[in-house]
Design an enzyme around this catalytic site. Structure first.
Site, PDB file in Angstrom:
ATOM      1  N   GLU A  63      38.009 100.189  44.781  1.00 23.12           N
ATOM      2  CA  GLU A  63      37.051  99.411  44.971  1.00 23.12           C
ATOM      3  C   GLU A  63      36.325  99.345  43.619  1.00 23.12           C
ATOM      4  O   GLU A  63      34.863 100.209  43.944  1.00 23.12           O
ATOM      5  CB  GLU A  63      36.829  99.809  46.507  1.00 23.12           C
ATOM      6  CG  GLU A  63      37.673  99.740  47.561  1.00 23.12           C
ATOM      7  CD  GLU A  63      38.399  99.028  48.087  1.00 23.12           C
ATOM      8  OE1 GLU A  63      37.658  97.558  47.530  1.00 23.12           O
ATOM      9  OE2 GLU A  63      38.493  98.726  48.957  1.00 23.12           O
ATOM     10  N   CYS A 105      27.485  97.455  45.525  1.00 19.04           N
ATOM     11  CA  CYS A 105      28.547  96.633  45.154  1.00 19.04           C
ATOM     12  C   CYS A 105      28.681  95.390  45.125  1.00 19.04           C
ATOM     13  O   CYS A 105      29.009  94.301  45.060  1.00 19.04           O
ATOM     14  CB  CYS A 105      30.089  97.521  45.211  1.00 19.04           C
ATOM     15  SG  CYS A 105      30.629  97.919  46.512  1.00 19.04           S
TER      16      CYS A 105
HETATM   17  C1  UN1 Z   1      28.882  99.687  48.036  1.00 20.19           C
HETATM   18  O1  UN1 Z   1      28.014  99.770  47.299  1.00 20.19           O
HETATM   19  O2  UN1 Z   1      30.150  99.779  47.684  1.00 20.19           O
HETATM   20  O3  UN1 Z   1      28.170  95.595  52.650  1.00 20.19           O
HETATM   21  C2  UN1 Z   1      28.985  99.857  49.719  1.00 20.19           C
HETATM   22  C3  UN1 Z   1      28.069  96.999  52.800  1.00 20.19           C
HETATM   23  C4  UN1 Z   1      27.604  97.938  52.690  1.00 20.19           C
HETATM   24  C5  UN1 Z   1      28.777  98.940  51.648  1.00 20.19           C
HETATM   25  C6  UN1 Z   1      28.577  98.651  49.849  1.00 20.19           C
HETATM   26  N1  UN1 Z   1      27.816  98.285  54.014  1.00 20.19           N
HETATM   27  O4  UN1 Z   1      26.513  96.505  52.072  1.00 20.19           O
END
Ligand code: UN1
Length: 531
Positions: free
Chosen positions: A262, A296
C-alpha cells in the site's frame, strides 16, 4: 509495563521493549527515542534499534508457533481478536491520548484511529466463523472436491507512523485470524503506541510467539527483508512510500512472492461548476490539511472547473487563513497539530524549490512556523514543535513537479480545467492512483468520473480521506501492486487456496479420461421430422 521518570516533565517515558515470544526484550545499545512532536522535550518512549539478532529471534519465535497456531480452530483464533476489540474499546481514550502525544494527530483523529482498530476486530471476530472454502462438484461419481484457505506461514509487517495502529491492525488482525504468525517492524517515530497495542494482544489471550514486535529504523527493515531470501518469511505486508515499496516488490518477486504493498498517492479532488461549494470547500480543506496532510489519502491536486475556479480559490485561501493549528495535546479544537517528526518537516520544505522552479505561484503559506512567521490562528509554541503553514499553489499544470509528487504535508495545488473530460484526464495524469473525489450535483458528471477515474478508491461529494474499515483499501498504478486491505478482500492476501480431491470409489478414476461422456444422438436427426 515499565516507564522511566524523565525528570522535569509531568509525563513518563515509556520503555517500549521488543516483544519476542511474549517476552519483553530490551537491548540498550543504540536506543531510539520517540519525542512528542508538539513538545520535543517530552520523550514519549524509548525503544531498541533492533539488530539482525533480534530479527533472528523474532523469526525463530514466529516459526516455533507456526504449526500450533495454524491448527488452532479459526473461531478460537477469532475469539482472541474479539477480546482484543473489547480491550481496545475499554482503553480507547488512553490509547488515543498516547497516540496524540507520540505522533501529533488531533485527539479526535486518534480516537477515530482507535475506532478503526475496534471496527477491524469486530469484522474479523465473526470472519473466524466463516473463512469459507467451497465444495465443488466432481466430474466423477463417488469423488468429492473441496477448497480450503490455508495460511502462508510467517508474515513480515512493516508499517508507517501516520496510522501507527490502524494500518498495523489492517494487517495483523486478518493475518493472525487466517492462521499466520507475524513479525512486526514498527516505525521509528511511533514505537510506544505499537508496544501498548502488542501488550493488549497478549492480554487478550494471544499465545506467545504469534505476534512478535521489533522496533527499529530502515536498517532493521532491511535485516527483515534479507530474510525473504533465506525462506523464513512467506509473506510481506508493507505500507509506505512507492520508492521503498518498489524495492520490497523486487526482493519478494525474486523469491516468487507477492507482497501486499500500500503505497503513496497524489490524490485528486475535482470541483465541478454545479457543486455545492460550501461542501466542496469543507471537504477540500479537510482532505488537504487534516492530519497535517500526512495521510496517504490526503488531497494533493484540487481540480477546479473554470466557472467556479476564482470563487473557490478566493474562499479556499480565506478558509486556510483561519485554520486553527496548535498543540493537539492541550487543545482539542485544532484542525491540525505538528508534523510527525523533524524529517517530515525537512521533506516538506523541499517541495518549495521544485514548485517555484516549475512556475507555480505560492498563494498561501510560508514553510515552517516560527515565532516570527506564524498564521493568525496558530496557538502553540513553535520553538518546541514541528509546525508548518498550510500551503496553496496556483497556476499549476499537471506536468509540473508539484502536481506529480507526493509532498506528505499540508500543501495542495490548484489546477483549472474546462470540462468533466479534462478534469478526469488531469486527475489521471499522475503516476499514482490511490484515492480520488469529485464534488458535483450532476449524476452524469459523477457517473463519468466513477467510470473513468484511475483510482482504487473514489468519493462522490466527500473528501479523498476517510475510508471505512470494511471496504477494500488500496490503489492502482504507482499506489500499490493490486493487493487490497480491509474487509473480506484482505483474506486473499493472507491465505492461499488448497484444492482437495477426495476419492471414495476405491478405484483410480482418471480425470478427463475415465469421465462419463454424454453421447449426442445427432446421426439420424432430420430437423424436418421434429417440425
Ligand atoms: C493511510 O494514510 O495510510 O482513509 C491510511 C483514510 C484512513 C486511512 C488512511 N481511514 O484516510
Amino acid at each position: 509495563m515499565q516507564t522511566i521518570d524523565n525528570g522535569s516533565h509531568a509525563q513518563k517515558t515509556l520503555k517500549a521493549c521488543n516483544i519476542i515470544h511474549g517476552q519483553e526484550v530490551f537491548s540498550d545499545t543504540n536506543t531510539l527515542t520517540s519525542k512528542n512532536p508538539a513538545n520535543i522535550h517530552d520523550i514519549v518512549a524509548i525503544a531498541p534499534t533492533s539488530a539482525q539478532e533480534d530479527i533472528d529471534q523474532a523469526l525463530q519465535a514466529a516459526h516455533a508457533m507456526r504449526k500450533t497456531w495454524k491448527q488452532t480452530p479459526a473461531p478460537i483464533r477469532a475469539q482472541v481478536i474479539g477480546k482484543l476489540g473489547e480491550l481496545v474499546s475499554k482503553h480507547k481514550d488512553e490509547l488515543a491520548a498516547f497516540m496524540t502525544r507520540e505522533m501529533g494527530k488531533t485527539f479526535k483523529e486518534s480516537q477515530g484511529e482507535v475506532q478503526e482498530v475496534i471496527d477491524t476486530c469486530h469484522f474479523f471476530q465473526s470472519e473466524g466463523r466463516r473463512l469459507y472454502g467451497q465444495t465443488v462438484p466432481s466430474e466423477m461419481r463417488n469423488k468429492e472436491l473441496f477448497t480450503y484457505r490455508r495460511p502462508y506461514g510467517v508474515v513480515a509487517m512493516i508499517t508507517p507512523s501516520n496510522f501507527p495502529i490502524a494500518v498495523a491492525s489492517w494487517k495483523a488482525i486478518p493475518a493472525i485470524l487466517c492462521g499466520n504468525t507475524v513479525v512486526w517492524k514498527t516505525p521509528p517515530e511511533a514505537p510506544g503506541i505499537a508496544y501498548l497495542f502488542t501488550k493488549l494482544w497478549h492480554q487478550a489471550g494471544l499465545p506467545a510467539g504469534v505476534l512478535n514486535l521489533v522496533h527499529g529504523d530502515g536498517q532493521t527493515g532491511q535485516y527483515l527483508m534479507d530474510e525473504v531470501a533465506t525462506g523464513r518469511i512467506q509473506k510481506v505486508s508493507f505500507t509506505g512510500s512507492t520508492r521503498v515499496g518498489k524495492i520490497i516488490g523486487e526482493i519478494c518477486g525474486r523469491h516468487l512472492q507477492v507482497p501486499s504493498l500500500e503505497l503513496g498517492g497524489k490524490n485528486p479532488l475535482i470541483v465541478m461548476e454545479d457543486a455545492n461549494l460550501d461542501l466542496a470547500l469543507e471537504g477540500a480543506i479537510w482532505g488537504s490539511f487534516g492530519t497535517a496532510g500526512q495521510r496517504c489519502t490526503s488531497t494533493g491536486n484540487i481540480i477546479l472547473h473554470k466557472d467556479i475556479a476564482d470563487t473557490f480559490t478566493q474562499r479556499f485561501v480565506e478558509k486556510a487563513k483561519n485554520i486553527h493549528i496548535g498543540n493537539p495535546n492541550t487543545d482539542r479544537s485544532v484542525l491540525y497539530g505538528p508534523m510527525i517528526d523533524e524529517h517530515y518537516v525537512n521533506h516538506f520544505m523541499e517541495h518549495f524549490d521544485h514548485a517555484k522552479q516549475d512556475g507555480a505561484s505560492l498563494l498561501y503559506g510560508n514553510g515552517r512556523i516560527t515565532k516570527d512567521s506564524k498564521p493568525a490562528s496558530f496557538t502553540a509554541d513553535p520553538d518546541v514543535g514541528y509546525y508548518v503553514w498550510p500551503t496553496i499553489w496556483s497556476d499549476v499544470t499537471i506536468n509540473q513537479w508539484i502536481a506529480q509528487n507526493e509532498v506528505f504535508g499540508p500543501a495542495v495545488s490548484l489546477i483549472k480545467v474546462s470540462s468533466i473530460e479534462e478534469a478526469i484526464d488531469v486527475a489521471n495524469g499522475t503516476s499514482y492512483g490511490l484515492s480520488s473525489a469529485i464534488y458535483t450535483n450532476s449524476r452524469m458528471h459523477a457517473y463519468t468520473f466513477k467510470e473513468n477515474i484511475e483510482a482504487g478508491m473514489s468519493s462522490i461529494n466527500n473528501s479523498t480521506t476517510g475510508a471505512e474499515a470494511h471496504l477494500p483499501f488500496g490503489g492502482v498504478k504507482g499506489s500499490g501492486n493490486g493487493t487490497r486491505e480491509s474487509g473480506i478482500w484482505v483474506v486473499d492476501a493472507f491465505t492461499q487456496w488448497h484444492a482437495i480431491n477426495d476419492e471414495l470409489s476405491g478405484k483410480l478414476q482418471l480425470a478427463q479420461m475415465d469421465t462419463e461422456f454424454v453421447q449426442t444422438q445427432t446421426e439420424n436427426l432430420h430437423l424436418h421430422e421434429l417440425i
